[in-house]
Scaffold this active site. Structure first.
Site, PDB file in Angstrom:
ATOM      1  N   TYR A 224       0.800  -1.226   0.000  1.00 49.08           N
ATOM      2  CA  TYR A 224       0.000   0.000   0.000  1.00 49.08           C
ATOM      3  C   TYR A 224       0.831   1.275   0.000  1.00 49.08           C
ATOM      4  CZ  TYR A 224      -4.147   2.774   0.636  1.00 49.08           C
ATOM      5  OH  TYR A 224      -5.181   3.653   0.428  1.00 49.08           O
ATOM      6  N   GLY A 226       2.357   4.652   0.725  1.00 49.64           N
ATOM      7  CA  GLY A 226       3.632   5.093   1.286  1.00 49.64           C
ATOM      8  C   GLY A 226       4.510   3.979   1.811  1.00 49.64           C
ATOM      9  N   HIS A 253       7.713  18.379   4.131  1.00 50.75           N
ATOM     10  CA  HIS A 253       6.342  17.921   3.887  1.00 50.75           C
ATOM     11  C   HIS A 253       5.496  19.162   3.568  1.00 50.75           C
ATOM     12  CE1 HIS A 253       2.603  15.709   5.684  1.00 50.75           C
ATOM     13  NE2 HIS A 253       2.688  15.529   4.387  1.00 50.75           N
ATOM     14  N   CYS A 277      -5.785  18.878   7.010  1.00 58.82           N
ATOM     15  CA  CYS A 277      -5.819  20.341   7.142  1.00 58.82           C
ATOM     16  C   CYS A 277      -5.963  21.035   5.796  1.00 58.82           C
ATOM     17  CB  CYS A 277      -4.562  20.839   7.845  1.00 58.82           C
ATOM     18  SG  CYS A 277      -4.490  20.382   9.581  1.00 58.82           S
ATOM     19  N   ASN A 281      -6.154  21.028  -1.149  1.00 57.77           N
ATOM     20  CA  ASN A 281      -7.099  22.108  -1.487  1.00 57.77           C
ATOM     21  C   ASN A 281      -6.381  23.456  -1.589  1.00 57.77           C
ATOM     22  OD1 ASN A 281      -9.151  20.247  -1.410  1.00 57.77           O
ATOM     23  ND2 ASN A 281      -9.940  20.853   0.587  1.00 57.77           N
ATOM     24  N   ASN A 533      -9.231  31.547   1.464  1.00 60.26           N
ATOM     25  CA  ASN A 533      -7.885  31.651   2.039  1.00 60.26           C
ATOM     26  C   ASN A 533      -6.980  32.547   1.191  1.00 60.26           C
ATOM     27  OD1 ASN A 533      -8.678  29.966   4.108  1.00 60.26           O
ATOM     28  ND2 ASN A 533      -7.961  28.106   3.094  1.00 60.26           N
TER      29      ASN A 533
END
Length: 622
Positions: A224, A226, A253, A277, A281, A533
């Site tokens: 799977y 990572g 990261h 978080c 997006n 944002n």
């Protein structure tokens, strides 16, 4: 090239274009240990990709989706026991335990090698060993590095073609003696003669092991994400962060995005957020009403490699690349409303894992549409209807279900995303999910204060009850699961790099801390987030340009209400006060929690951080 001949091991069939003797010797050594049925050297071609996908469809590992709905796309359903990264089975095997630090799992390298040799002996029997050469970053970039993954999983081979620059061209860069990071992966399920394979082979025993000094990665038992696509977190963060420590650069990261003003000036920011978080997006943000002429472009959504070098004017700047070539994104919660650009990226050439299948051969997951289809086949292959979901709470797609999609397909992809030179970073942004305490945006007064903000950032793991803070999980720099060495040494590395850059007269990026997740007394989010944002991003640019004064407070500089552009959004000064305010009592509690983190890391903690904390406490008591 001479072909090594070994007892009971297949011919290596080394292609003529592979000129790297040390690489060939290593493949030969791993083949002798793992005993595969055959060795295949991946060339990264479309023909090879199509052939491997067709073989996996025949084996039941992949299902081809309806080409009219999702062209050249597939769905994989994993074993229910193999659905996510396994942090408790992830090891940093440095020579000294203190170099791994208290936040990583450590085993003595000699002991771990003995364990791995036992596990890997004959682990690929009956399977094919795929030699997967890949470049993390544009081929030949001074910021890029090369890896080679040996895996018995065709799923890994095809995903690596999307996620990295994979294939024959890598050998041209590698030449006869270039450096590469050796990565060995097995699903840990050898096949006896005549034994029928399963659609998703894996092993209950799992090890994801990093040897920082020798820059090696060994992964056993998981197919799977990572755990198996070793270019991703294993190389791009854990091994690369140790390379950066030794060589004077950063592996982070972080997403990287570009912002272009109506006047045509472009800025680049790198931003670190823990999971859940809204990183993807934010990387693919679409400016809201009132921002005509502004454009946001995506360079990467997950990882940044950042190296100092001189720009055209002889000024030292930090230059960043996205070392990946694809997006390995969490599917649930991704929809046209929340992330239009991500959905547009997923129209073709995608491998989906553990999402639901529609009756007409397409995919679906929670959050893709407001109304779910009347019937689906869920991620475990079972019938699913809204009524079943209501009764049992069963999700159609696994919460960590994924899409693997080529970055080049993203409508917001930055024209510089593949530039080997990278892009100059103007600002770093750090953020977590906090319902109280942390303001919407704060600019650090200096580099050390910015490192302090990033070192102490965190997210709530539970919904905070009214008047109470939730349980905060510290995730320094959003790197807690991914730092390949002692976290306190990592803080010191950031401080040292800032110090060196400042001494060289370099232009240091500004550092900001954000929090989109403040809640009101009723537990509702106050800030609308998503595209809005952009308003905060615009204020950051104004600060970079010296056009916004802001208000200085205990922890840094935050915007005044009138400094944010409010065109197209009804957001009152009272609402703004709720997301920007500082509660002295809550912050005293917060600083106590910072002290707990520093106590855990005390052995190597750079003195500059407790000193920064003392200055904040003095200001707070003011």
């Amino acid at each position: 090239m001479n072909q090594p001949v070994m007892q009971g091991v297949p011919a290596l069939n080394v292609p003529a274009y592979v000129k790297h003797a040390r690489l060939v010797a290593w493949v030969s050594e791993i083949a002798a240990l793992t005993k595969p049925e055959r060795v295949v050297w991946c060339d990264g071609s479309q023909e090879e990709y199509d052939r491997l996908c067709a073989e996996m469809v025949a084996a039941g590992t992949l299902k081809q989706l309806n080409p009219a709905k999702r062209k050249n796309s597939y769905l994989a359903l994993s074993d229910p026991s193999d659905v996510a990264r396994v942090e408790d089975r992830t090891f940093i095997c440095s020579q000294k335990q203190e170099d791994a630090g208290p936040t990583n799992n450590w085993t003595a390298p000699a002991e771990m090698r003995q364990t791995l040799n036992g596990l890997f002996d004959g682990c690929m029997r009956g399977r094919t060993l795929y030699v997967v050469p890949f470049s993390m970053g544009p081929l030949g970039s001074p910021i890029a590095h090369i890896g080679v993954e040996l895996s018995d999983s065709p799923y890994v081979a095809v995903n690596m073609r999307i996620m990295t620059r994979m294939g024959r061209a890598v050998y041209d860069v590698l030449g006869a003696d270039g450096e590469f990071v050796p990565c060995v992966h097995t699903v840990g399920k050898p096949l006896a003669a005549g034994e029928q394979d399963v659609p998703w082979p894996c092993n209950p025993t799992k090890y994801i092991v990093h040897f920082p000094e020798t820059r090696e990665i060994w992964s056993f038992g998981s197919g799977y994400g990572g755990n198996a696509l070793l270019g991703k977190k294993c190389f791009a963060l854990r091994i690369a962060s140790t390379m950066g420590r030794d060589q004077g650069w950063l592996a982070e990261h972080m997403l990287i995005l570009g912002v272009t003003s109506p006047e045509g000036k472009t800025y680049h920011v790198a931003a670190a957020f823990p999971s859940a978080c809204g990183k993807t997006n934010f990387a693919m943000l679409i400016p809201p009403a009132g921002f005509d002429g502004w454009k946001v472009t995506t360079i990467g959504d997950d990882i940044a490699w950042i190296k100092p070098r001189q720009d055209a004017n002889g000024q030292t700047r930090l230059y960043a690349i996205n070392p990946e070539a694809g997006f390995f994104g969490v599917a649930p919660g991704t929809g046209e409303k929340t992330n239009f650009n991500a959905m547009a990226t997923l129209k073709e050439n995608v491998i989906f894992t553990n999402v639901a299948l529609t009756d007409d051969g397409d995919v679906w997951w929670e959050g893709m549409t407001d109304t779910p289809p009347a019937h689906l086949t869920d991620w475990q292959g079972q019938d699913w209807t809204p009524a079943i979901a209501k009764e049992t709470g069963r999700k159609a797609a696994h919460p960590n279900s994924r899409f693997t999609a080529p970055a080049a397909q993203c409508p917001s992809i930055d024209p510089e995303w593949d530039n080997p030179a990278g892009v100059a970073i103007d600002a770093f942004i750090f953020g977590g999910r906090r319902s109280t305490t942390v303001p919407l945006v704060t600019e650090a007064r200096d580099w050390t204060e910015g490192v302090y903000m990033a070192a102490t950032m965190g997210s709530e793991t539970t919904a905070a009850a009214v008047g109470q803070q939730g349980v905060v999980r510290r995730d320094p720099f959003a790197m807690l699961p991914f730092c390949g060495y002692n976290m306190a040494d990592y803080f010191a590395h950031w401080l040292k790099l800032g110090d060196q850059l400042a001494k060289s007269g370099a232009e240091l990026p500004k550092i900001f801390c954000v929090n989109w997740f403040r809640k009101d007394e009723q537990g509702r989010f106050v800030w609308p987030g998503f595209g809005e944002n952009m308003r905060v991003l615009k204020w950051m640019i104004d600060r970079i340009e010296g056009q916004a004064r802001g208000d200085e407070h205990v922890f840094g500089v935050s915007p005044r209400y009138e400094e944010l552009r409010w065109d197209g959004l009804d957001f009152s000064a009272e609402q703004f006060a709720k997301v920007i305010s500082l509660d002295a009592q809550a912050w005293q509690q917060e600083l106590t929690l910072h002290a707990e983190l520093f106590a855990q890391l005390a052995h190597h903690l750079p003195q500059a951080l407790p000193e920064a904390k003392a200055r904040l406490e003095a200001r707070l008591q003011g």
